[in-house]
Design a protein around this motif. Structure first.
Motif, PDB file in Angstrom:
ATOM      1  N   ILE A  84      32.941  42.285  33.532  1.00 15.71           N
ATOM      2  CA  ILE A  84      34.157  41.963  34.304  1.00 15.71           C
ATOM      3  C   ILE A  84      34.878  43.258  34.662  1.00 15.71           C
ATOM      4  N   VAL A  85      35.130  43.433  35.962  1.00 14.81           N
ATOM      5  CA  VAL A  85      35.898  44.600  36.428  1.00 14.81           C
ATOM      6  C   VAL A  85      37.284  44.107  36.807  1.00 14.81           C
ATOM      7  N   HIS A  86      38.277  44.517  36.013  1.00 14.78           N
ATOM      8  CA  HIS A  86      39.657  44.119  36.286  1.00 14.78           C
ATOM      9  C   HIS A  86      40.306  45.232  37.119  1.00 14.78           C
ATOM     10  N   GLY A  87      40.551  44.936  38.388  1.00 12.71           N
ATOM     11  CA  GLY A  87      41.038  45.971  39.309  1.00 12.71           C
ATOM     12  C   GLY A  87      42.448  45.724  39.799  1.00 12.71           C
ATOM     13  N   PRO A  88      43.465  46.316  39.127  1.00 10.55           N
ATOM     14  CA  PRO A  88      44.841  46.209  39.622  1.00 10.55           C
ATOM     15  C   PRO A  88      44.984  46.840  41.014  1.00 10.55           C
ATOM     16  N   PRO A  89      46.134  46.623  41.666  1.00 14.10           N
ATOM     17  CA  PRO A  89      46.311  47.134  43.040  1.00 14.10           C
ATOM     18  C   PRO A  89      46.058  48.635  43.159  1.00 14.10           C
ATOM     19  N   GLU A  92      42.094  51.983  35.553  1.00 15.97           N
ATOM     20  CA  GLU A  92      43.423  52.426  35.116  1.00 15.97           C
ATOM     21  C   GLU A  92      44.117  53.409  36.043  1.00 15.97           C
ATOM     22  N   GLU A  93      43.387  53.955  37.014  1.00 12.36           N
ATOM     23  CA  GLU A  93      44.018  54.962  37.868  1.00 12.36           C
ATOM     24  C   GLU A  93      44.170  54.416  39.278  1.00 12.36           C
ATOM     25  N   GLN A  94      45.414  54.449  39.790  1.00 11.45           N
ATOM     26  CA  GLN A  94      45.606  53.891  41.130  1.00 11.45           C
ATOM     27  C   GLN A  94      45.925  55.001  42.138  1.00 11.45           C
ATOM     28  N   TYR A  95      45.501  54.752  43.383  1.00 10.85           N
ATOM     29  CA  TYR A  95      45.555  55.773  44.439  1.00 10.85           C
ATOM     30  C   TYR A  95      46.496  55.375  45.575  1.00 10.85           C
ATOM     31  N   ARG A  96      47.425  54.475  45.299  1.00 10.88           N
ATOM     32  CA  ARG A  96      48.278  53.962  46.374  1.00 10.88           C
ATOM     33  C   ARG A  96      49.739  54.373  46.226  1.00 10.88           C
ATOM     34  N   MET A  97      50.323  54.137  45.023  1.00  9.04           N
ATOM     35  CA  MET A  97      51.780  54.120  44.893  1.00  9.04           C
ATOM     36  C   MET A  97      52.362  55.300  44.150  1.00  9.04           C
ATOM     37  N   ASN A  98      53.582  55.624  44.543  1.00 13.62           N
ATOM     38  CA  ASN A  98      54.418  56.513  43.754  1.00 13.62           C
ATOM     39  C   ASN A  98      54.567  55.899  42.352  1.00 13.62           C
ATOM     40  N   THR A 129      54.109  36.884  55.540  1.00 15.41           N
ATOM     41  CA  THR A 129      54.226  36.364  54.166  1.00 15.41           C
ATOM     42  C   THR A 129      53.509  37.299  53.195  1.00 15.41           C
ATOM     43  N   ILE A 130      53.822  37.144  51.924  1.00 15.36           N
ATOM     44  CA  ILE A 130      53.191  37.966  50.885  1.00 15.36           C
ATOM     45  C   ILE A 130      51.679  37.758  50.901  1.00 15.36           C
ATOM     46  N   ASP A 131      51.275  36.494  51.007  1.00 11.73           N
ATOM     47  CA  ASP A 131      49.837  36.170  50.945  1.00 11.73           C
ATOM     48  C   ASP A 131      49.038  36.926  51.990  1.00 11.73           C
ATOM     49  N   SER A 132      49.624  37.095  53.182  1.00 13.53           N
ATOM     50  CA  SER A 132      48.854  37.732  54.254  1.00 13.53           C
ATOM     51  C   SER A 132      48.724  39.238  54.039  1.00 13.53           C
ATOM     52  N   PHE A 133      49.516  39.803  53.099  1.00 12.17           N
ATOM     53  CA  PHE A 133      49.422  41.242  52.831  1.00 12.17           C
ATOM     54  C   PHE A 133      48.564  41.568  51.606  1.00 12.17           C
ATOM     55  N   GLN A 134      48.009  40.517  50.950  1.00 16.08           N
ATOM     56  CA  GLN A 134      47.129  40.789  49.788  1.00 16.08           C
ATOM     57  C   GLN A 134      46.029  41.754  50.235  1.00 16.08           C
ATOM     58  N   GLY A 135      45.814  42.797  49.448  1.00 13.94           N
ATOM     59  CA  GLY A 135      44.749  43.754  49.788  1.00 13.94           C
ATOM     60  C   GLY A 135      45.163  44.816  50.787  1.00 13.94           C
ATOM     61  N   GLN A 136      46.389  44.710  51.346  1.00  9.58           N
ATOM     62  CA  GLN A 136      46.838  45.701  52.320  1.00  9.58           C
ATOM     63  C   GLN A 136      47.880  46.630  51.707  1.00  9.58           C
ATOM     64  N   SER A 152      59.299  31.929  41.057  1.00 11.55           N
ATOM     65  CA  SER A 152      58.891  32.020  39.652  1.00 11.55           C
ATOM     66  C   SER A 152      57.397  32.311  39.520  1.00 11.55           C
ATOM     67  N   ASP A 153      56.670  32.274  40.661  1.00 13.89           N
ATOM     68  CA  ASP A 153      55.261  32.685  40.633  1.00 13.89           C
ATOM     69  C   ASP A 153      55.227  34.212  40.636  1.00 13.89           C
ATOM     70  N   ILE A 154      55.247  34.796  39.433  1.00 17.76           N
ATOM     71  CA  ILE A 154      55.405  36.256  39.346  1.00 17.76           C
ATOM     72  C   ILE A 154      54.140  37.005  39.792  1.00 17.76           C
ATOM     73  N   ARG A 155      53.005  36.317  39.832  1.00 17.00           N
ATOM     74  CA  ARG A 155      51.794  36.989  40.344  1.00 17.00           C
ATOM     75  C   ARG A 155      51.950  37.305  41.831  1.00 17.00           C
ATOM     76  N   ARG A 156      52.569  36.373  42.537  1.00 21.37           N
ATOM     77  CA  ARG A 156      52.799  36.591  43.966  1.00 21.37           C
ATOM     78  C   ARG A 156      53.734  37.803  44.139  1.00 21.37           C
ATOM     79  N   MET A 157      54.738  37.900  43.247  1.00 25.22           N
ATOM     80  CA  MET A 157      55.649  39.044  43.323  1.00 25.22           C
ATOM     81  C   MET A 157      54.941  40.335  42.950  1.00 25.22           C
ATOM     82  N   ASN A 158      53.966  40.267  42.065  1.00 26.33           N
ATOM     83  CA  ASN A 158      53.185  41.462  41.725  1.00 26.33           C
ATOM     84  C   ASN A 158      52.489  41.994  42.973  1.00 26.33           C
ATOM     85  N   VAL A 159      51.945  41.072  43.775  1.00 26.33           N
ATOM     86  CA  VAL A 159      51.303  41.478  45.034  1.00 26.33           C
ATOM     87  C   VAL A 159      52.340  42.134  45.938  1.00 26.33           C
ATOM     88  N   ALA A 160      53.496  41.467  46.101  1.00 26.00           N
ATOM     89  CA  ALA A 160      54.533  41.976  47.008  1.00 26.00           C
ATOM     90  C   ALA A 160      54.990  43.384  46.609  1.00 26.00           C
TER      91      ALA A 160
END
Length: 636
Positions: free
Chosen positions: A198-203, A428-434, A554-561, A583-591
């Protein structure tokens, strides 16, 4: 096996709910309503037809108006050709075999086009997809039986928790200098796994890059055939393209969502067109069509000899088409035998062209968004499974609240990661965010294990700018309203654009031109708020000059972007502290993880803070000196 009995009963509930909502949408609505809902093409024109497998007819169709209306007509979907003169009676069912732009091909369950098809007013309606549900259902029944076999059901038993996964630690793993430490660990895990990795890949952690290198290493390791699936066509396209760029032979089953030359060349149609036996098959098909056309020349009123002659012509056409079918199968088998990797959606993996192919390894990407019953379709075709995704981002779309509540929303990725932590590698290392943008998400979802790569850790828009801002609208009287079933907050939307306009002015002073202006996403969880924000953007003259640099969705349309700047309009503001599906905090994690250099969240802390997730975020923002009251800007 109880595990599969439970899944089957949840699937039954979901199917029923899905069917009822489809019928509600279609049974009483006009063709223009169905078209607006993305379920119809109308009007259409027939651009050509040819005999197909069996006694079916494949018809090429073009929609002639409403070309910009988005739709759900896709490869493999059941659909019906109808005439609006009498849509109940004049209809013939079939399956969409190709869709690209405003053209599609549909294989109809008929030998010839009906007479009414010449009278205009034609359309295509999407039918309820019983086929996908049937595929999932029969697969779950098979999985239950396979689980009883000690050797054959090994993978099934691991996934259902009856066995633990095993690993071959002596396996040779190449050093891949292009990958970071945790990415290399993921490749090692994939190569050494006997049943499950299993590869768990955060944003932003380079999950796709890691998977592509792991698949390449699996091929080098001698894996005969690998099946790679993902729940969205866009994800399948991305992987197909990247794998092909690495020099691997890839066959994309189904037709791509994106029309690019490289992707098209990976499809079965394209590979068949280049095959040495294709010319002979085309000639046979042409011959069959000629016999059929000759048969059609006999009018409706004719005697016995004409009837016999017509039958003889039809028989000859069918005989030739049988030969075409055999040739086609030979070509397909030949192409598959030379292919290393087959890519498809989970249900697409059961397409008739590849239905009986067996694989050594099955890879499911975006597994956090895949419905579990659909995942079992590819799983049963392999000996080893690689799941990749992030179960802390968006989960699958489920129509039935009851099915979701009782476990259908719990994905196979989530279950397997909890059951078998020894099979999981977290990137564990991300290449996107401050670092400041990443920090809260890392703390809440990933046990503070995320690190920002040095190239992105400190990047900001301009010297002195804040990477994170939470603007609190509490006490400003920005009250939400309910429009239909969706919430809106007009004052919050006006405020957001006022703030963005101020930021644009600062960027101008910092030397940004319209061309070099950073990319901006304005997102909200509420559809009605999105509509409102889109309208307001049209009437914001200072922002018009930036054109498509600013997108609203919407948040959903930006998943992966990702975008340089992200504004989130939280929308909810009420005295009762009701936050609905915020209260769906996973959706907020994406946002919260779409932004590269600046994240601005506009919301009412008094309403949001009833949920610890948001109360803690406000505290996090205060710790960064990133908490602002909307009053500071209103007064300014």
């Amino acid at each position: 096996m109880d595990y599969f009995k439970n899944l089957l009963s949840l699937l039954k509930i979901e199917r029923e709910e899905d069917k009822q909502s489809y019928l509600k949408l279609t049974e009483t609505t006009s063709v223009s309503d169905r078209r607006a809902a993305g379920l119809s093409w109308y009007p259409i024109a027939i651009r050509g037809s040819e005999m197909s497998r069996g006694d079916y007819l494949t018809v090429e169709i073009e929609r002639t108006t409403h070309l910009d209306v988005s739709h759900q007509l896709r490869f493999g979907s059941p659909a019906v050709l109808f005439s609006n003169h009498d849509a109940k009676k004049d209809r013939v069912e079939g399956t969409i075999t190709h869709q690209s732009g405003n053209r599609l091909k549909i294989t109809l369950k008929t030998e010839e086009l009906p007479d009414w098809s010449r009278d205009g007013k034609l359309g295509i309606d999407l039918l309820f997809d019983d086929n996908s549900y049937d595929e999932m259902q029969s697969t779950l029944k098979s999985a239950s039986q396979i689980a009883e076999h000690e050797e054959q059901g090994r993978l099934v038993r691991v996934l259902t928790g009856a066995k633990s996964p095993t690993f071959n630690e002596d396996i040779f793993v190449p050093v891949l200098s292009s990958l970071n430490e945790s990415q290399q660990a993921a490749v090692r895990k994939i190569l050494s796994a006997n049943e499950l990795a299993i590869v768990h890949g955060p944003p932003g952690t380079g999950k796709t890059t890691t998977l592509v290198q792991a698949i390449k290493a699996l091929v080098k390791q001698g894996n005969k055939k690998i099946l790679v699936v993902a729940p969205s066509n866009t994800a399948v396209d991305l992987l197909s393209e990247k794998l092909s760029e690495e020099g691997l032979s890839v066959l994309r089953v189904g037709n791509p969502a994106r029309v690019s030359e490289r992707l098209m060349s990976l499809t079965l149609d394209s590979k068949m067109a280049e095959h040495s036996r294709m010319k002979e098959m085309k000639n046979l098909r042409k011959q069959a069509n000629e016999y059929k056309n000759m048969a059609h020349k006999y009018k409706r009123q004719f005697g016995k000899s004409e009837r016999d002659q017509r039958k003889a012509l039809f028989d000859e056409a069918h005989r030739i088409m049988k030969e075409v079918g055999n040739s086609e199968q030979y070509i397909i088998d030949d192409i598959i035998s030379k292919t290393q990797i087959i890519t498809a959606t989970p249900v697409g993996a059961n397409h008739y062209t590849v239905r009986n192919v067996k694989y050594h390894t099955v890879v499911i990407d975006e597994a956090g968004q895949a419905l579990e019953p659909a995942c079992w379709i590819p799983i049963l075709k392999g000996e080893k499974l690689v799941l990749a995704g992030d179960h802390f981002q968006l989960s699958p779309t489920i129509k039935s609240a009851e099915a979701a509540r009782n476990g259908l929303a719990n994905t196979l990725l989530e279950k397997s990661a909890a059951l078998h932590p020894e099979a999981v590698v977290l990137l564990e290392e991300q290449y996107r965010m401050n670092t400041a943008i990443m920090g809260y998400s890392s703390k809440v979802f990933y046990n503070n294990r995320l690190r920002a790569h040095v190239s992105v850790a400190d990047r900001i828009l301009f010297p002195g700018d804040m990477p994170v801002t939470f603007i609190d609208t509490a006490g400003c009287g920005f009250d939400e309203r309910l429009e239909g079933t969706s919430s809106t907050n007009p004052e919050e939307a006006v405020f957001l654009f006022k703030h963005l306009t101020q930021l644009a002015a600062e960027l101008k002073i910092a030397g940004f031109s319209a061309e070099s202006f950073p990319s901006v996403a304005i997102i909200s969880p509420y559809k009605q708020q999105i509509t409102l924000l889109k309208e307001q953007l049209q009437h914001a003259p200072d922002l018009q000059i930036y054109g498509d640099k600013i997108s609203v969705n919407t948040i959903d349309s930006f998943q992966g972007q990702e975008r340089d700047i992200v504004y989130i309009s939280m929308t909810r503001s009420n005295a009762d502290g009701e936050i609905g599906f915020l209260s769906d905090i996973r959706r907020m994690n994406v946002a919260m993880t779409r932004a590269k250099k600046k994240l601005v969240i506009v919301g009412d802390s008094a309403t949001l803070s009833g949920l610890p997730f948001y109360a803690d975020f406000v505290t996090y923002a205060e710790g960064l000196d990133a908490y602002k009251s909307a009053w500071e800007f209103v007064e300014g």
